[in-house]
Every structure is written in structure tokens, then in C-alpha cells.
Design a protein around this motif. Structure first.
Motif, PDB file in Angstrom:
ATOM      1  N   LYS A   1       0.835  -1.199   0.000  1.00  0.00           N
ATOM      2  CA  LYS A   1       0.000   0.000   0.000  1.00  0.00           C
ATOM      3  C   LYS A   1       0.873   1.253   0.000  1.00  0.00           C
ATOM      4  O   LYS A   1       1.798   1.359   0.812  1.00  0.00           O
ATOM      5  N   PRO A   2       0.581   2.239  -0.891  1.00  0.00           N
ATOM      6  CA  PRO A   2       1.365   3.476  -0.884  1.00  0.00           C
ATOM      7  C   PRO A   2       1.055   4.300   0.369  1.00  0.00           C
ATOM      8  O   PRO A   2      -0.109   4.512   0.688  1.00  0.00           O
ATOM      9  N   LYS A   3       2.093   4.735   1.068  1.00  0.00           N
ATOM     10  CA  LYS A   3       1.884   5.469   2.321  1.00  0.00           C
ATOM     11  C   LYS A   3       2.465   6.878   2.281  1.00  0.00           C
ATOM     12  O   LYS A   3       2.457   7.576   3.285  1.00  0.00           O
ATOM     13  N   GLY A   4       2.996   7.284   1.142  1.00  0.00           N
ATOM     14  CA  GLY A   4       3.617   8.612   1.050  1.00  0.00           C
ATOM     15  C   GLY A   4       2.618   9.745   1.227  1.00  0.00           C
ATOM     16  O   GLY A   4       1.470   9.661   0.797  1.00  0.00           O
ATOM     17  N   LYS A   5       3.080  10.813   1.844  1.00  0.00           N
ATOM     18  CA  LYS A   5       2.221  11.973   2.130  1.00  0.00           C
ATOM     19  C   LYS A   5       1.667  12.592   0.844  1.00  0.00           C
ATOM     20  O   LYS A   5       0.503  12.963   0.785  1.00  0.00           O
ATOM     21  N   THR A   6       2.504  12.670  -0.182  1.00  0.00           N
ATOM     22  CA  THR A   6       2.078  13.301  -1.429  1.00  0.00           C
ATOM     23  C   THR A   6       1.855  12.290  -2.547  1.00  0.00           C
ATOM     24  O   THR A   6       1.787  12.675  -3.712  1.00  0.00           O
TER      25      THR A   6
ATOM     26  N   ARG B   1      -0.839   8.100  -6.239  1.00  0.00           N
ATOM     27  CA  ARG B   1      -1.566   6.830  -6.296  1.00  0.00           C
ATOM     28  C   ARG B   1      -2.422   6.645  -5.038  1.00  0.00           C
ATOM     29  O   ARG B   1      -3.547   6.183  -5.120  1.00  0.00           O
ATOM     30  N   ARG B   2      -1.880   7.011  -3.876  1.00  0.00           N
ATOM     31  CA  ARG B   2      -2.633   6.900  -2.631  1.00  0.00           C
ATOM     32  C   ARG B   2      -3.865   7.801  -2.656  1.00  0.00           C
ATOM     33  O   ARG B   2      -4.921   7.456  -2.125  1.00  0.00           O
ATOM     34  N   ARG B   3      -3.760   8.963  -3.342  1.00  0.00           N
ATOM     35  CA  ARG B   3      -4.877   9.911  -3.407  1.00  0.00           C
ATOM     36  C   ARG B   3      -5.823   9.636  -4.576  1.00  0.00           C
ATOM     37  O   ARG B   3      -6.693  10.437  -4.865  1.00  0.00           O
ATOM     38  N   TYR B   4      -5.642   8.484  -5.247  1.00  0.00           N
ATOM     39  CA  TYR B   4      -6.508   8.058  -6.356  1.00  0.00           C
ATOM     40  C   TYR B   4      -6.587   9.095  -7.474  1.00  0.00           C
ATOM     41  O   TYR B   4      -7.660   9.349  -8.021  1.00  0.00           O
ATOM     42  N   GLU B   5      -5.466   9.724  -7.809  1.00  0.00           N
ATOM     43  CA  GLU B   5      -5.493  10.699  -8.895  1.00  0.00           C
ATOM     44  C   GLU B   5      -5.639   9.990 -10.240  1.00  0.00           C
ATOM     45  O   GLU B   5      -5.319   8.815 -10.384  1.00  0.00           O
ATOM     46  N   ALA B   6      -6.100  10.737 -11.213  1.00  0.00           N
ATOM     47  CA  ALA B   6      -6.373  10.185 -12.536  1.00  0.00           C
ATOM     48  C   ALA B   6      -5.094   9.651 -13.177  1.00  0.00           C
ATOM     49  O   ALA B   6      -3.994  10.115 -12.887  1.00  0.00           O
TER      50      ALA B   6
END
Length: 115
Positions: A27-32, A35-40
Motif C-alpha cells: 500500500k502506498p503510504k507517502g504523504k504526497t 496513487r494513494r490519493r486516487y489521482e487520474a
């Protein structure tokens, strides 16, 4: 119930960039992390919606329950409508031939017929 035919091949973020990471999903855990933020235009992340329905979980792709069989007695206990046999690798050729003949008589599907 129909089994879903295609599911994304989930790979680890930046698996292509560093060989040491490997393809196994984490699972991606980076703050920025985009992929974690489900960007297009980013690969899909696993979620509960991809899960297999409960009545199909653990079944062979043919739709039968996969049962390991070591002898003719175990083969006779199978239910041909819902279960399929897989002959154990420890069974010899002579015994395997008799088991295949018995399975043909009982109309039981065998998943590894090769000799």
C-alpha cells in the motif's frame, strides 16, 4: 453467480523504477503519493469492490470444488455435481489409471488427467 473475468494486476508503486522493490503489492503510504490519493491516470489500488463473491471463493476456475484424492475410496466419496478430484502427485501410474477409469464410470471430473 457469474465470476468476474478480469481484475487489474495490482503492482507496487514504482515497481518498474527500482528492481529491489519487486512487483508484490504494498500500500502506498507517502504523504504526497498521487496513487494513494486516487489521482487520474494512476494504476488501480486494491479495494473491497474487487473481492470475489462469497459463494465463488476458493473454487477452481471450472466452478467445481477442488478435492485432493489419494485412492479409489476417496474418489467414490466425491459429489460429481459440485466437486472435482485432483489426483495426488504421490499416486503411481498404475493406480492413477484405475482411478481415472473409476472416475469415468462415476462421471467425476478429474482436474489433472495427464500421465
Amino acid at each position: 453467480m457469474i465470476r468476474k473475468t478480469k481484475r487489474p494486476n495490482f503492482k507496487r508503486q514504482e515497481w518498474f523504477r527500482y528492481k529491489k522493490l519487486g512487483e508484490t503489492y504494498r500500500k502506498p503510504k507517502g504523504k504526497t503519493s498521487k496513487r494513494r490519493r486516487y489521482e487520474a491516470r494512476k494504476p488501480a489500488m486494491p479495494s473491497i469492490g474487487y473481492r470475489t463473491p462469497r459463494n465463488l471463493r476458493g473454487l477452481h476456475p471450472s466452478g467445481f470444488e477442488d478435492i485432493l484424492v489419494c485412492n479409489v475410496a476417496e474418489l467414490e466419496k466425491l459429489d460429481p455435481s459440485t466437486q472435482a478430484g485432483r489426483i495426488s502427485s504421490t499416486v503411481g501410474t498404475r493406480k492413477k489409471i484405475t482411478m481415472l477409469e473409476k472416475a469415468r464410470e462415476l462421471k467425476i471430473k478429474i482436474l489433472n488427467k495427464g500421465l
